[in-house]
Scaffold this motif. Structure first.
Motif, PDB file in Angstrom:
ATOM      1  N   SER A 150       4.320  -5.644  12.517  1.00 59.02           N
ATOM      2  CA  SER A 150       3.510  -4.561  13.083  1.00 59.02           C
ATOM      3  C   SER A 150       4.162  -3.198  12.893  1.00 59.02           C
ATOM      4  O   SER A 150       3.497  -2.224  12.550  1.00 59.02           O
ATOM      5  N   VAL A 151       5.468  -3.118  13.106  1.00 55.36           N
ATOM      6  CA  VAL A 151       6.176  -1.848  12.939  1.00 55.36           C
ATOM      7  C   VAL A 151       6.118  -1.389  11.488  1.00 55.36           C
ATOM      8  O   VAL A 151       5.823  -0.244  11.191  1.00 55.36           O
ATOM      9  N   ILE A 152       6.379  -2.296  10.560  1.00 54.58           N
ATOM     10  CA  ILE A 152       6.353  -1.937   9.140  1.00 54.58           C
ATOM     11  C   ILE A 152       4.944  -1.520   8.726  1.00 54.58           C
ATOM     12  O   ILE A 152       4.760  -0.537   8.018  1.00 54.58           O
ATOM     13  N   LEU A 153       3.934  -2.242   9.180  1.00 54.52           N
ATOM     14  CA  LEU A 153       2.559  -1.892   8.820  1.00 54.52           C
ATOM     15  C   LEU A 153       2.162  -0.544   9.390  1.00 54.52           C
ATOM     16  O   LEU A 153       1.497   0.253   8.712  1.00 54.52           O
TER      17      LEU A 153
ATOM     18  N   LYS B 250       2.828   2.338  -5.869  1.00 57.34           N
ATOM     19  CA  LYS B 250       3.402   1.093  -6.359  1.00 57.34           C
ATOM     20  C   LYS B 250       4.542   0.711  -5.414  1.00 57.34           C
ATOM     21  O   LYS B 250       5.489   1.460  -5.240  1.00 57.34           O
ATOM     22  N   THR B 251       4.410  -0.462  -4.797  1.00 57.50           N
ATOM     23  CA  THR B 251       5.358  -0.908  -3.773  1.00 57.50           C
ATOM     24  C   THR B 251       6.061  -2.172  -4.231  1.00 57.50           C
ATOM     25  O   THR B 251       5.444  -3.060  -4.812  1.00 57.50           O
ATOM     26  N   ILE B 252       7.352  -2.240  -3.942  1.00 59.40           N
ATOM     27  CA  ILE B 252       8.099  -3.477  -4.175  1.00 59.40           C
ATOM     28  C   ILE B 252       8.665  -3.949  -2.840  1.00 59.40           C
ATOM     29  O   ILE B 252       9.156  -3.155  -2.046  1.00 59.40           O
ATOM     30  N   ILE B 253       8.532  -5.246  -2.603  1.00 56.21           N
ATOM     31  CA  ILE B 253       9.118  -5.871  -1.421  1.00 56.21           C
ATOM     32  C   ILE B 253      10.211  -6.803  -1.937  1.00 56.21           C
ATOM     33  O   ILE B 253       9.931  -7.772  -2.644  1.00 56.21           O
ATOM     34  N   ILE B 254      11.455  -6.467  -1.611  1.00 60.06           N
ATOM     35  CA  ILE B 254      12.607  -7.239  -2.049  1.00 60.06           C
ATOM     36  C   ILE B 254      13.119  -8.016  -0.838  1.00 60.06           C
ATOM     37  O   ILE B 254      13.299  -7.446   0.231  1.00 60.06           O
ATOM     38  N   TYR B 255      13.348  -9.310  -1.027  1.00 55.10           N
ATOM     39  CA  TYR B 255      13.781 -10.110   0.111  1.00 55.10           C
ATOM     40  C   TYR B 255      14.651 -11.279  -0.324  1.00 55.10           C
ATOM     41  O   TYR B 255      14.709 -11.646  -1.492  1.00 55.10           O
ATOM     42  N   THR B 256      15.328 -11.838   0.640  1.00 51.44           N
ATOM     43  CA  THR B 256      16.007 -13.113   0.497  1.00 51.44           C
ATOM     44  C   THR B 256      15.963 -13.779   1.866  1.00 51.44           C
ATOM     45  O   THR B 256      15.891 -13.102   2.883  1.00 51.44           O
ATOM     46  N   THR B 257      15.941 -15.087   1.879  1.00 58.02           N
ATOM     47  CA  THR B 257      15.769 -15.779   3.141  1.00 58.02           C
ATOM     48  C   THR B 257      16.381 -17.167   3.101  1.00 58.02           C
ATOM     49  O   THR B 257      16.493 -17.765   2.036  1.00 58.02           O
ATOM     50  N   SER B 258      16.762 -17.635   4.253  1.00 59.89           N
ATOM     51  CA  SER B 258      17.241 -19.009   4.362  1.00 59.89           C
ATOM     52  C   SER B 258      16.189 -19.872   5.048  1.00 59.89           C
ATOM     53  O   SER B 258      16.347 -21.075   5.166  1.00 59.89           O
ATOM     54  N   GLY B 259      15.127 -19.234   5.486  1.00 58.94           N
ATOM     55  CA  GLY B 259      14.053 -19.951   6.166  1.00 58.94           C
ATOM     56  C   GLY B 259      12.701 -19.503   5.676  1.00 58.94           C
ATOM     57  O   GLY B 259      12.561 -18.963   4.588  1.00 58.94           O
TER      58      GLY B 259
ATOM     59  N   TYR C  61       9.216   2.351  -8.653  1.00 58.26           N
ATOM     60  CA  TYR C  61       8.371   2.155  -7.479  1.00 58.26           C
ATOM     61  C   TYR C  61       8.346   3.388  -6.588  1.00 58.26           C
ATOM     62  O   TYR C  61       9.321   4.119  -6.484  1.00 58.26           O
ATOM     63  N   ASP C  62       7.191   3.575  -5.929  1.00 58.29           N
ATOM     64  CA  ASP C  62       7.036   4.683  -4.985  1.00 58.29           C
ATOM     65  C   ASP C  62       7.582   4.324  -3.616  1.00 58.29           C
ATOM     66  O   ASP C  62       8.009   5.198  -2.862  1.00 58.29           O
ATOM     67  N   ARG C  63       7.509   3.057  -3.285  1.00 61.64           N
ATOM     68  CA  ARG C  63       7.929   2.605  -1.959  1.00 61.64           C
ATOM     69  C   ARG C  63       8.704   1.304  -2.115  1.00 61.64           C
ATOM     70  O   ARG C  63       8.304   0.417  -2.860  1.00 61.64           O
ATOM     71  N   VAL C  64       9.831   1.187  -1.392  1.00 61.81           N
ATOM     72  CA  VAL C  64      10.678  -0.002  -1.444  1.00 61.81           C
ATOM     73  C   VAL C  64      10.821  -0.539  -0.019  1.00 61.81           C
ATOM     74  O   VAL C  64      11.195   0.188   0.892  1.00 61.81           O
ATOM     75  N   ILE C  65      10.515  -1.824   0.150  1.00 61.92           N
ATOM     76  CA  ILE C  65      10.682  -2.489   1.436  1.00 61.92           C
ATOM     77  C   ILE C  65      11.682  -3.626   1.208  1.00 61.92           C
ATOM     78  O   ILE C  65      11.540  -4.406   0.277  1.00 61.92           O
ATOM     79  N   ILE C  66      12.708  -3.687   2.066  1.00 67.28           N
ATOM     80  CA  ILE C  66      13.738  -4.700   1.932  1.00 67.28           C
ATOM     81  C   ILE C  66      13.751  -5.559   3.192  1.00 67.28           C
ATOM     82  O   ILE C  66      13.720  -5.022   4.307  1.00 67.28           O
ATOM     83  N   GLY C  67      13.800  -6.876   3.017  1.00 64.72           N
ATOM     84  CA  GLY C  67      13.812  -7.763   4.166  1.00 64.72           C
ATOM     85  C   GLY C  67      14.709  -8.960   3.934  1.00 64.72           C
ATOM     86  O   GLY C  67      15.026  -9.297   2.791  1.00 64.72           O
ATOM     87  N   GLY C  68      15.106  -9.587   5.001  1.00 64.12           N
ATOM     88  CA  GLY C  68      15.920 -10.780   4.870  1.00 64.12           C
ATOM     89  C   GLY C  68      16.125 -11.452   6.203  1.00 64.12           C
ATOM     90  O   GLY C  68      15.850 -10.898   7.249  1.00 64.12           O
ATOM     91  N   SER C  69      16.560 -12.692   6.119  1.00 66.75           N
ATOM     92  CA  SER C  69      16.898 -13.433   7.339  1.00 66.75           C
ATOM     93  C   SER C  69      17.953 -14.455   7.028  1.00 66.75           C
ATOM     94  O   SER C  69      18.215 -14.773   5.894  1.00 66.75           O
TER      95      SER C  69
END
Length: 76
Positions: A8-11, A25-34, A68-76
């Motif tokens: 919700s916060v990111i949106l 142009k958006t890129i969502i970069i992530y890595t996760t263990s779950g 890219y115009d926008r970069v979103i990075i996430g992980g867990s």
């Protein structure tokens, strides 16, 4: 619950940016263990406008961010 708040916060922030920029142009970069991060990436991809690229760093090389115009990075 934490997942829903994070998405919700990111949106909310993205919607404010997107007002006049639906061609971004958006890129969502992530890595996760779950599975939680993957769910968040999928939700964000559906909700954002413009071209969306997703990159799982466990499976792909780090992309050229200047494309890219926008970069979103996430992980867990």
């Amino acid at each position: 619950e934490q997942f829903n708040r994070s998405v919700s916060v990111i949106l909310k922030e993205s919607q404010e940016i997107e007002t006049n920029q639906s061609h971004m142009k958006t890129i969502i970069i992530y890595t996760t263990s779950g599975n939680c991060t993957v769910k968040a990436v999928n939700e964000l991809s559906k909700k954002l406008s413009g071209e969306i690229v997703t990159v799982d760093l466990k499976k792909e090389f780090f992309p050229q961010l200047s494309e890219y115009d926008r970069v979103i990075i996430g992980g867990s």
